[in-house]
Design an enzyme around this catalytic site. Structure first.
Site, short mmCIF file in Angstrom:
data_model
loop_
_atom_site.label_atom_id
_atom_site.label_comp_id
_atom_site.label_asym_id
_atom_site.label_seq_id
_atom_site.Cartn_x
_atom_site.Cartn_y
_atom_site.Cartn_z
N SER A 53 0.81 -1.22 0.00
CA SER A 53 0.00 0.00 0.00
C SER A 53 0.84 1.27 0.00
CB SER A 53 -0.96 0.02 1.19
OG SER A 53 -0.27 -0.01 2.41
N LYS A 162 2.80 4.62 6.64
CA LYS A 162 1.96 5.42 5.75
C LYS A 162 2.60 6.81 5.63
CE LYS A 162 -1.36 2.24 5.66
NZ LYS A 162 -1.67 1.45 4.46
#
Length: 571
Positions: A53, A162
């Site tokens: 991701s 992230k």
């Protein structure tokens, strides 16, 4: 055998020297090990990424693929076990339930659009290993666009990585692919743009022995009246332009620009609409079935249309059925135009299933190397964002850079060529990301960024986002690359999508760079990450490896070997 005392002394000195050397090496290794242990204990710690991701900025388990046609190398994400989950480190569960769908072991080259590259025999590589500075956020919290490692609040033994986009107290919203904070679009500087950019095309990698392929960078054709004017010539590594042989007394020639444009040519597929004018459908050919036929005709609009890239079979089938010149010309034109597609937010790292919902993008960065063989002439780069055309013009005689918008005659930005940017070879970068225009020479911005606002009208899909040109002078352009920005998608749309998501004074909003597959603040039950869960800032991809091939007789196996090309600092 008799040995003299001097020989014994020499042998003793040699043994002592070897012992000293061995002892020095051993002490160095032990000291380094102790230093690494202390460093990891008090300053840094290593983590390995398992899923994608944050790809392609940071890689999870993946296969390194080499396109059989253009030889471009790219990564394709794979599962590290039977349950593919969110971007986490060495764990087999995921409280947020992220799933990475895959559709077989086949990939598509992002550079030349070659489909169905068989990955069956391509070995799997481990994910990136990150070195994380543990005390980075003890005194000061992360800044916007920082990559951060943090604990899963529900299961603290799991760690996530992230990109931080929302800071304490802010209202965050993802809208039309961009990030908005308190109602204002957030713009990345050039360094951050280069950190997150995704390659659309690298001109260096051209398919060989492929008659069907059409180059994406092509000189713009001119009419017969201008055929004697200087034009761009295709070279093995780029393009060259030389006006030195033109008539210096012919003022018309000196005012003519020659251009090379980028057209996003694809081999097959797509769902976009392409139209060409056609007055009437030939009577000798049966009308196509509405909606279902590969080619459609609208008698009211007098348009011939198709969805996606027209196949050669459909093209020849229509051409062979009539001698009507107007119809044959319209079909041939439609076939040619239909293979130039809008640029979409597709990821070569993701499977075909994950790219099915791809949408057009409008934020690009163009990069090239320009060699100037004379101190005169003009060179320009023009980019299109779906609404406006932005043209940077470099006048080498005046040593000036000017930026024009659309058909305006007055520049909106002006800069000067510095001594470092007056070299014979220079790297040019122009970007139209986040509704701003940046232009840099050798990494240095030439003028203040031009900011432009959102319009109420939707932007059209972009098939030809950039072109460059010359007027006079002698230039060579090489290392042509086109990139796009991250286009943030809806995710599950739970937070910061339909409406702004307000953060408290101790929380952050995070997103993954691989937006179509990332589960992050948009999709978690609780969209915020509290500061107390921050573990640190990753600053280095270290100890990377790849699968090396080993042949023993007829058996072929793979072993992990160092891959120093993946060592890099993280921005």
């Amino acid at each position: 055998m008799h040995h003299s005392p001097r020989q014994f002394e020499s042998q003793a000195e040699e043994v002592e020297h070897r012992s000293s050397l061995f002892r020095m090496v051993l002490e160095s290794v032990v000291s380094l090990a102790i230093a690494v242990i202390l460093f990891r204990t008090f300053q840094a710690e290593g983590y390995m990424i398992s899923t994608g991701s944050m790809a392609p900025s940071l890689l999870g388990y993946h296969k390194q693929v080499k396109c059989p046609r253009c030889e471009f190398s790219f990564t394709y994400g794979v599962a590290y076990d039977d349950s593919v989950s969110a971007n986490r480190f060495q764990t087999h569960e995921h409280s947020h339930g992220e799933v990475l769908h895959q559709s077989g072991q086949y990939a598509t080259c992002p550079n030349c659009n070659t489909h169905s590259i068989d990955l069956t025999n391509v070995p799997r590589n481990e994910g990136d290993q990150l070195l994380v500075f543990k005390h980075a956020y003890y005194l000061k919290g992360p800044q916007r666009w920082d990559v951060a490692v943090f604990q899963n609040p529900i299961k603290p033994t799991q760690a996530y990585v992230k990109r931080v986009v929302g800071l304490p107290g802010e209202a965050v919203q993802v809208k039309q692919g961009d990030l908005y904070i308190d109602g204002k679009i957030q713009r990345k500087d050039l360094k951050t743009q280069n950190a997150v950019r995704l390659l659309v095309h690298d001109h260096h990698y051209q398919p060989k022995n492929d008659d069907f392929f059409q180059p994406r960078f092509v000189p713009v054709e001119v009419d017969e009246e201008r055929s004697s004017h200087p034009s761009w010539v295709s070279e093995p590594e780029g393009f060259s332009f030389d006006s030195s042989d033109s008539d210096p007394l012919n003022s018309a020639v000196s005012l003519e620009w020659a251009w090379v444009k980028y057209q996003h040519w694809i081999r097959q597929g797509g769902h976009y609409l392409t139209v060409t004018p056609l007055e009437a459908w030939p009577e000798e050919i049966e009308q196509p079935e509405p909606v279902l036929g590969p080619v459609q005709f609208d008698p009211k609009k007098k348009q011939l249309s198709c969805r996606g890239a027209m196949t050669s079979e459909d093209c020849h089938r229509l051409l062979d059925r009539t001698e009507n010149d107007d119809f044959r010309y319209a079909v041939a034109l439609l076939y040619e135009k239909s293979h130039v597609a809008p640029v979409l937010d597709q990821y070569a790292y993701n499977s075909g299933v994950e790219n099915q919902e791809s949408i057009p993008v409008h934020d690009f960065l163009f990069e090239c190397n320009l060699k100037v063989h004379s101190g005169e002439g003009e060179f320009a780069i023009e980019m299109f964002d779906g609404h406006h055309r932005f043209r940077n013009l470099i006048d080498f005689k005046a040593r000036q850079v000017t930026l024009f918008v659309d058909d305006q005659n007055k520049p909106v930005r002006t800069g000067h060529l510095s001594k470092t940017s007056q070299q014979k070879s220079m790297q040019l970068e122009m970007s139209i990301m986040d509704r701003q225009v940046l232009f840099a020479i050798n990494g240095q911005l030439i003028y203040q960024p031009l900011l432009f606002s959102e319009t109420t009208e939707p932007r059209e899909p972009i098939r030809e986002p950039v072109q460059f040109g010359a007027n006079g002078g002698h230039f060579e352009v090489t290392e042509l690359k086109l990139f796009r920005d991250i286009h943030y998608t809806r995710g599950k749309g739970l937070h910061g999508v339909e409406e702004p998501y307000r953060l408290d004074q101790q929380s952050y909003f995070v997103l993954g760079d691989n937006s179509p597959v990332s589960l992050d603040s948009r999709s978690w039950a609780d969209g915020k990450v509290e500061r107390k869960y921050l573990l640190g800032k990753p600053f280095l991809v270290h100890l990377p490896s790849r699968q090396g091939e080993v042949k023993i007789g007829s058996h072929v196996g793979h072993i992990r070997i160092p891959d120093f090309s993946r060592i890099r600092y993280i921005h």
